[in-house]
Design a protein around this motif. Structure first.
Motif, PDB file in Angstrom:
ATOM      1  N   VAL A  12       4.058   6.235   4.727  1.00 11.30           N
ATOM      2  CA  VAL A  12       2.735   5.902   4.203  1.00 11.30           C
ATOM      3  C   VAL A  12       2.882   5.367   2.783  1.00 11.30           C
ATOM      4  N   ALA A  13       1.875   4.647   2.360  1.00 14.41           N
ATOM      5  CA  ALA A  13       1.840   4.152   0.978  1.00 14.41           C
ATOM      6  C   ALA A  13       0.785   4.955   0.231  1.00 14.41           C
ATOM      7  N   ALA A  14       1.052   5.303  -1.008  1.00 14.75           N
ATOM      8  CA  ALA A  14       0.116   6.137  -1.763  1.00 14.75           C
ATOM      9  C   ALA A  14      -0.070   5.589  -3.171  1.00 14.75           C
ATOM     10  N   MET A  22      -5.183   7.845  -2.907  1.00 19.08           N
ATOM     11  CA  MET A  22      -5.428   7.112  -1.670  1.00 19.08           C
ATOM     12  C   MET A  22      -4.121   6.872  -0.939  1.00 19.08           C
ATOM     13  N   ILE A  23      -4.196   7.049   0.360  1.00 17.62           N
ATOM     14  CA  ILE A  23      -3.006   6.962   1.209  1.00 17.62           C
ATOM     15  C   ILE A  23      -3.311   5.982   2.336  1.00 17.62           C
ATOM     16  N   MET A  24      -2.369   5.115   2.614  1.00 17.94           N
ATOM     17  CA  MET A  24      -2.557   4.232   3.768  1.00 17.94           C
ATOM     18  C   MET A  24      -1.405   4.400   4.751  1.00 17.94           C
ATOM     19  N   GLY A  26       1.159   3.209   7.214  1.00 16.91           N
ATOM     20  CA  GLY A  26       1.812   1.935   7.463  1.00 16.91           C
ATOM     21  C   GLY A  26       1.770   1.541   8.926  1.00 16.91           C
ATOM     22  N   GLN A  27       1.463   2.520   9.775  1.00 14.53           N
ATOM     23  CA  GLN A  27       1.487   2.235  11.209  1.00 14.53           C
ATOM     24  C   GLN A  27       0.203   1.582  11.692  1.00 14.53           C
ATOM     25  N   SER A  29      -2.676   1.155   9.417  1.00 12.85           N
ATOM     26  CA  SER A  29      -3.473   0.700   8.263  1.00 12.85           C
ATOM     27  C   SER A  29      -4.700   1.572   7.976  1.00 12.85           C
ATOM     28  N   LEU A  31      -6.899   4.106   6.053  1.00 15.56           N
ATOM     29  CA  LEU A  31      -6.921   4.491   4.643  1.00 15.56           C
ATOM     30  C   LEU A  31      -7.544   5.882   4.511  1.00 15.56           C
TER      31      LEU A  31
END
Lengths: 105, 271
Positions: A12-14, A22-24, A26-27, A29, A31
């Motif tokens: 995940v991207a944070a 906020m966290i997204m 990656g699999q 999208s 949010l």
């Protein structure tokens, strides 16, 4: 009761912005915006610190709450975040190679 | 004696959007004419295209004509699919092919997807927003369908250059961003101007009883921007790149809410 370990999912991207985490995924999208407790949990989830220590040292000092209640809430929260693949939860420490290093940027 | 094998004439043009030239090769003169009309204003004589696509015209996949877009990568080769087209693109060789109906909407979709993939690596974005240049600065107006992108575009004064009424093209440059015109149209059905300018502001559109600009908290700005970013690929790494690009954008570009009544006076607040 066995100890629980939590680690940030590296997939995940944070980002933290004005105190909002906020966290997204990656699999797909999706949010997520984390509340204060979830943010503390996310930031402390290094895969090596047991959940009870996170609750005792990071969560309880922030909230006027009994340790036992906070631990139960934190476990429920950790499992919920794990169901969204934001966190990993294990009864064993989670090796660093499987855990994100924290806020990515 | 006549030639037994006639060489098929290869026709091509270069479509340059956001400073990225893409060559499109076809063997169909009518389709070439259609592209020339569709992308007038965005045709280039660049001899060094970033990508070259060979287009083969074919009937649609009637079994799955309504299929949603699907964008995946395998071994360095992108695969793009929808009911009305199939395409592949290999960034390493800069070459690809498109099999599609003779519809401009199909190649429009392919170009949009390819641009999102290229921009994702460069910190740029395609977003659901109208954009226009005024006084040398670009202003973006984001919102979902019905938020007012077409309306604000239609109300633009004569000294504003409309870049798009539907999909804005934003490229990172130095410490800021440049907005480029696009031929991707919304309800206005008018291609944007092929021009660019530094981005001065992003407005989140809302219609209301008066014209006003209000600040937007940073978290809400990032969420709103992410909700308006176009990205189609099922690719974890690129999804993460786009996520971080959105945060970079809101850290460098002022984001406000623009509430407006549908009349031209709203432009008194802009520029």
């Amino acid at each position: 009761m066995n100890k629980l370990y939590v680690a940030r999912n590296p997939r995940v991207a944070a980002r933290s912005l004005d105190g909002e985490m906020m966290i997204m995924s990656g699999q797909d999208s999706t949010l997520f915006t984390l509340n204060k407790t979830a943010t503390i949990l996310w930031q402390a989830a290094d895969g090596a610190t047991p959940l009870d220590e996170i609750v005792e040292h990071k969560i309880c000092p922030e909230f006027d709450i009994e340790f036992a209640v906070a631990l139960q809430d934190a476990e429920t929260l950790a499992r919920e975040l794990a169901s969204h693949e934001i966190l990993q939860v294990s009864e064993q420490p989670i090796p660093p190679r499987n855990a994100a290093s924290g806020e990515a940027r | 004696m006549p030639e037994l094998i006639a060489e098929v004439e290869r026709l091509s043009l270069v479509i340059e959007i956001g400073g990225m030239p893409v060559r499109v090769n076809t063997t169909d003169p009518a389709f070439l004419g259609l592209l020339q009309d569709r992308y007038a204003g965005f045709l280039s004589d660049s001899g060094r295209p970033e990508i070259a696509f060979d287009v083969e015209l074919a009937p649609p996949d009637w079994d799955d004509i309504e299929a949603d877009v699907q964008v995946t990568q395998r071994h360095g080769r992108w695969s793009l699919k929808r009911g009305d087209f199939r395409a592949e693109w290999e960034p390493a060789t800069r070459r690809g092919w498109i099999r599609q109906t003779a519809s401009p909407y199909s190649i429009d979709a392919v170009l949009r997807i390819v641009h999102t993939l290229v921009l994702a690596r460069q910190g740029g974005l395609l977003m659901h927003s109208a954009s226009a240049i005024r006084n040398g600065k670009a202003f973006l107006f984001a919102g979902v369908s019905g938020a007012g992108k077409t309306t604000i575009s239609r109300l633009a004064p004569s000294d504003a250059t409309l870049l798009t009424d539907e999909i804005s093209y934003v490229r990172k440059q130095d410490s800021g961003y440049l907005a480029f015109g696009t031929p991707f149209t919304g309800e206005l059905s008018r291609s944007g101007e092929n021009s660019s300018a530094p981005v001065a502001a992003l407005y989140l559109l809302a219609q209301g009883p008066e014209n006003r600009i209000d600040p937007v908290p940073a978290g809400e700005a990032a969420r709103s921007l992410l909700a308006n970013v176009l990205f189609f690929a099922e690719d974890e790494e690129l999804v993460q790149e786009v996520f971080h690009s959105a945060f970079e954008f809101v850290s460098r570009v002022p984001v406000s809410r623009l509430t407006f009544v549908p009349d031209a006076r709203v432009w008194e607040l802009i520029g």
